[in-house]
Design a protein around this motif. Sequence first.
Motif, PDB file in Angstrom:
ATOM      1  N   GLY A 146      59.687  56.582 -60.581  1.00 19.63           N
ATOM      2  CA  GLY A 146      59.041  57.867 -60.399  1.00 19.63           C
ATOM      3  C   GLY A 146      58.121  57.815 -59.193  1.00 19.63           C
ATOM      4  N   SER A 147      58.142  58.868 -58.351  1.00 19.31           N
ATOM      5  CA  SER A 147      57.326  58.872 -57.149  1.00 19.31           C
ATOM      6  C   SER A 147      57.106  60.295 -56.663  1.00 19.31           C
ATOM      7  CB  SER A 147      58.022  58.057 -56.051  1.00 19.31           C
ATOM      8  OG  SER A 147      57.281  58.114 -54.856  1.00 19.31           O
ATOM      9  N   THR A 148      56.194  60.446 -55.725  1.00 15.94           N
ATOM     10  CA  THR A 148      55.971  61.748 -55.095  1.00 15.94           C
ATOM     11  C   THR A 148      56.846  61.923 -53.858  1.00 15.94           C
ATOM     12  OG1 THR A 148      54.119  60.848 -53.844  1.00 15.94           O
ATOM     13  CG2 THR A 148      53.609  61.921 -55.937  1.00 15.94           C
ATOM     14  N   LYS A 149      57.629  60.924 -53.525  1.00 11.59           N
ATOM     15  CA  LYS A 149      58.565  61.011 -52.390  1.00 11.59           C
ATOM     16  C   LYS A 149      59.984  61.028 -52.916  1.00 11.59           C
ATOM     17  CE  LYS A 149      55.469  58.949 -49.208  1.00 11.59           C
ATOM     18  NZ  LYS A 149      55.325  59.177 -47.829  1.00 11.59           N
ATOM     19  N   ARG A 150      60.886  61.643 -52.172  1.00 10.27           N
ATOM     20  CA  ARG A 150      62.290  61.745 -52.598  1.00 10.27           C
ATOM     21  C   ARG A 150      63.013  60.404 -52.542  1.00 10.27           C
ATOM     22  NH1 ARG A 150      64.218  66.883 -53.274  1.00 10.27           N
ATOM     23  NH2 ARG A 150      62.938  68.513 -52.361  1.00 10.27           N
ATOM     24  N   GLN A 151      62.638  59.560 -51.572  1.00  5.13           N
ATOM     25  CA  GLN A 151      63.287  58.255 -51.397  1.00  5.13           C
ATOM     26  C   GLN A 151      62.267  57.283 -50.826  1.00  5.13           C
ATOM     27  OE1 GLN A 151      66.691  58.411 -48.848  1.00  5.13           O
ATOM     28  NE2 GLN A 151      67.205  56.280 -49.140  1.00  5.13           N
ATOM     29  N   LEU A 152      62.300  56.043 -51.278  1.00  2.00           N
ATOM     30  CA  LEU A 152      61.400  55.003 -50.778  1.00  2.00           C
ATOM     31  C   LEU A 152      62.217  53.940 -50.071  1.00  2.00           C
ATOM     32  CD1 LEU A 152      59.111  54.596 -53.888  1.00  2.00           C
ATOM     33  CD2 LEU A 152      58.567  55.789 -51.786  1.00  2.00           C
ATOM     34  N   GLN A 153      61.727  53.497 -48.917  1.00  2.75           N
ATOM     35  CA  GLN A 153      62.396  52.482 -48.121  1.00  2.75           C
ATOM     36  C   GLN A 153      61.510  51.250 -48.070  1.00  2.75           C
ATOM     37  OE1 GLN A 153      65.473  52.657 -46.686  1.00  2.75           O
ATOM     38  NE2 GLN A 153      65.221  50.549 -46.058  1.00  2.75           N
ATOM     39  N   VAL A 154      62.044  50.085 -48.457  1.00  3.03           N
ATOM     40  CA  VAL A 154      61.311  48.825 -48.383  1.00  3.03           C
ATOM     41  C   VAL A 154      62.064  47.870 -47.466  1.00  3.03           C
ATOM     42  CG1 VAL A 154      60.228  49.055 -50.646  1.00  3.03           C
ATOM     43  CG2 VAL A 154      62.408  47.915 -50.466  1.00  3.03           C
ATOM     44  N   ASP A 155      61.317  47.015 -46.785  1.00  3.28           N
ATOM     45  CA  ASP A 155      61.925  46.039 -45.882  1.00  3.28           C
ATOM     46  C   ASP A 155      62.196  44.716 -46.590  1.00  3.28           C
ATOM     47  OD1 ASP A 155      61.840  47.797 -43.709  1.00  3.28           O
ATOM     48  OD2 ASP A 155      59.786  47.218 -43.254  1.00  3.28           O
ATOM     49  N   ILE A 156      61.280  44.326 -47.467  1.00  7.01           N
ATOM     50  CA  ILE A 156      61.399  43.049 -48.154  1.00  7.01           C
ATOM     51  C   ILE A 156      61.245  43.288 -49.648  1.00  7.01           C
ATOM     52  CG2 ILE A 156      60.317  40.808 -48.501  1.00  7.01           C
ATOM     53  CD1 ILE A 156      59.530  40.814 -45.605  1.00  7.01           C
ATOM     54  N   TRP A 157      62.095  42.639 -50.420  1.00  9.38           N
ATOM     55  CA  TRP A 157      61.981  42.685 -51.871  1.00  9.38           C
ATOM     56  C   TRP A 157      62.337  41.315 -52.410  1.00  9.38           C
ATOM     57  CZ3 TRP A 157      66.156  43.147 -55.602  1.00  9.38           C
ATOM     58  CH2 TRP A 157      67.415  43.038 -55.039  1.00  9.38           C
ATOM     59  N   LEU A 158      62.361  41.142 -53.692  1.00  6.46           N
ATOM     60  CA  LEU A 158      62.508  39.840 -54.330  1.00  6.46           C
ATOM     61  C   LEU A 158      63.728  39.054 -53.847  1.00  6.46           C
ATOM     62  CD1 LEU A 158      60.765  38.543 -56.519  1.00  6.46           C
ATOM     63  CD2 LEU A 158      62.475  39.224 -58.163  1.00  6.46           C
ATOM     64  N   ALA A 159      64.854  39.706 -53.659  1.00  2.00           N
ATOM     65  CA  ALA A 159      66.089  38.992 -53.319  1.00  2.00           C
ATOM     66  C   ALA A 159      66.155  38.534 -51.867  1.00  2.00           C
ATOM     67  CB  ALA A 159      67.295  39.864 -53.624  1.00  2.00           C
ATOM     68  N   ASN A 160      65.358  39.128 -50.964  1.00  2.00           N
ATOM     69  CA  ASN A 160      65.425  38.684 -49.568  1.00  2.00           C
ATOM     70  C   ASN A 160      64.072  38.194 -49.049  1.00  2.00           C
ATOM     71  OD1 ASN A 160      64.063  41.100 -49.203  1.00  2.00           O
ATOM     72  ND2 ASN A 160      65.492  41.942 -47.744  1.00  2.00           N
ATOM     73  N   HIS A 161      63.101  37.964 -49.944  1.00  2.00           N
ATOM     74  CA  HIS A 161      61.796  37.451 -49.535  1.00  2.00           C
ATOM     75  C   HIS A 161      61.891  35.942 -49.327  1.00  2.00           C
ATOM     76  CE1 HIS A 161      57.553  36.383 -49.643  1.00  2.00           C
ATOM     77  NE2 HIS A 161      57.304  37.650 -49.390  1.00  2.00           N
ATOM     78  N   PHE A 209      59.833  33.505 -49.662  1.00  2.00           N
ATOM     79  CA  PHE A 209      59.220  32.659 -50.696  1.00  2.00           C
ATOM     80  C   PHE A 209      60.154  32.473 -51.882  1.00  2.00           C
ATOM     81  CE2 PHE A 209      56.660  32.148 -54.548  1.00  2.00           C
ATOM     82  CZ  PHE A 209      55.954  31.006 -54.210  1.00  2.00           C
ATOM     83  N   TYR A 210      60.811  33.539 -52.309  1.00  7.14           N
ATOM     84  CA  TYR A 210      61.665  33.473 -53.490  1.00  7.14           C
ATOM     85  C   TYR A 210      63.059  32.945 -53.191  1.00  7.14           C
ATOM     86  CZ  TYR A 210      57.921  36.164 -55.541  1.00  7.14           C
ATOM     87  OH  TYR A 210      56.699  36.578 -55.971  1.00  7.14           O
ATOM     88  N   THR A 211      63.502  33.045 -51.948  1.00 13.42           N
ATOM     89  CA  THR A 211      64.824  32.533 -51.590  1.00 13.42           C
ATOM     90  C   THR A 211      64.758  31.091 -51.091  1.00 13.42           C
ATOM     91  OG1 THR A 211      64.631  33.449 -49.359  1.00 13.42           O
ATOM     92  CG2 THR A 211      65.714  34.814 -51.021  1.00 13.42           C
ATOM     93  N   GLU A 212      63.572  30.501 -51.108  1.00 11.53           N
ATOM     94  CA  GLU A 212      63.340  29.131 -50.665  1.00 11.53           C
ATOM     95  C   GLU A 212      63.753  28.884 -49.218  1.00 11.53           C
ATOM     96  OE1 GLU A 212      65.070  26.496 -53.489  1.00 11.53           O
ATOM     97  OE2 GLU A 212      63.813  27.219 -55.128  1.00 11.53           O
ATOM     98  N   SER A 213      63.685  29.933 -48.394  1.00 15.69           N
ATOM     99  CA  SER A 213      63.975  29.773 -46.975  1.00 15.69           C
ATOM    100  C   SER A 213      62.697  29.778 -46.155  1.00 15.69           C
ATOM    101  CB  SER A 213      64.910  30.890 -46.487  1.00 15.69           C
ATOM    102  OG  SER A 213      64.271  32.140 -46.605  1.00 15.69           O
ATOM    103  N   GLN A 214      61.545  29.756 -46.836  1.00 14.19           N
ATOM    104  CA  GLN A 214      60.267  29.764 -46.162  1.00 14.19           C
ATOM    105  C   GLN A 214      60.011  28.398 -45.543  1.00 14.19           C
ATOM    106  OE1 GLN A 214      57.018  30.535 -48.792  1.00 14.19           O
ATOM    107  NE2 GLN A 214      55.571  30.895 -47.159  1.00 14.19           N
ATOM    108  N   ILE A 215      59.559  28.416 -44.315  1.00 14.59           N
ATOM    109  CA  ILE A 215      59.256  27.180 -43.610  1.00 14.59           C
ATOM    110  C   ILE A 215      57.753  27.146 -43.362  1.00 14.59           C
ATOM    111  CG2 ILE A 215      59.605  25.856 -41.506  1.00 14.59           C
ATOM    112  CD1 ILE A 215      62.320  27.244 -41.246  1.00 14.59           C
ATOM    113  N   LEU A 216      57.088  26.155 -43.918  1.00 11.29           N
ATOM    114  CA  LEU A 216      55.664  25.994 -43.691  1.00 11.29           C
ATOM    115  C   LEU A 216      55.462  25.042 -42.523  1.00 11.29           C
ATOM    116  CD1 LEU A 216      54.424  25.607 -47.351  1.00 11.29           C
ATOM    117  CD2 LEU A 216      54.265  27.618 -45.897  1.00 11.29           C
TER     118      LEU A 216
END
Length: 72
Positions: free
Chosen positions: A27-42, A44-51
């Motif tokens: 539910g939102s006040t906008k018709r559509q929401l666009q996100v750049d990063i979410w759980l499947a491509n973040h 940290f969660y995909t273990e592709s983070q390089i420290l």
Amino acid sequence: MPKSEIHPTWFKDTPVMCDGKPLCLIGSTKRQLQVDIWLANHPFYTESQILIDSEGRVEKFMKKYQLNSNDE
């Protein structure tokens, strides 16, 4: 009586989109929401983070105050 025209329109089934693919409906006040990063491509969660820690905190402190680790 509360004013009826001051509240935004509420959309019950708003799609959340990432790379043109729908992720979920919320539910939102906008018709559509666009996100750049979410759980499947973040990284940290995909273990592709390089420290990269080229210089640690202690070494940085010692260098800043021109101290040797052997000094006491």
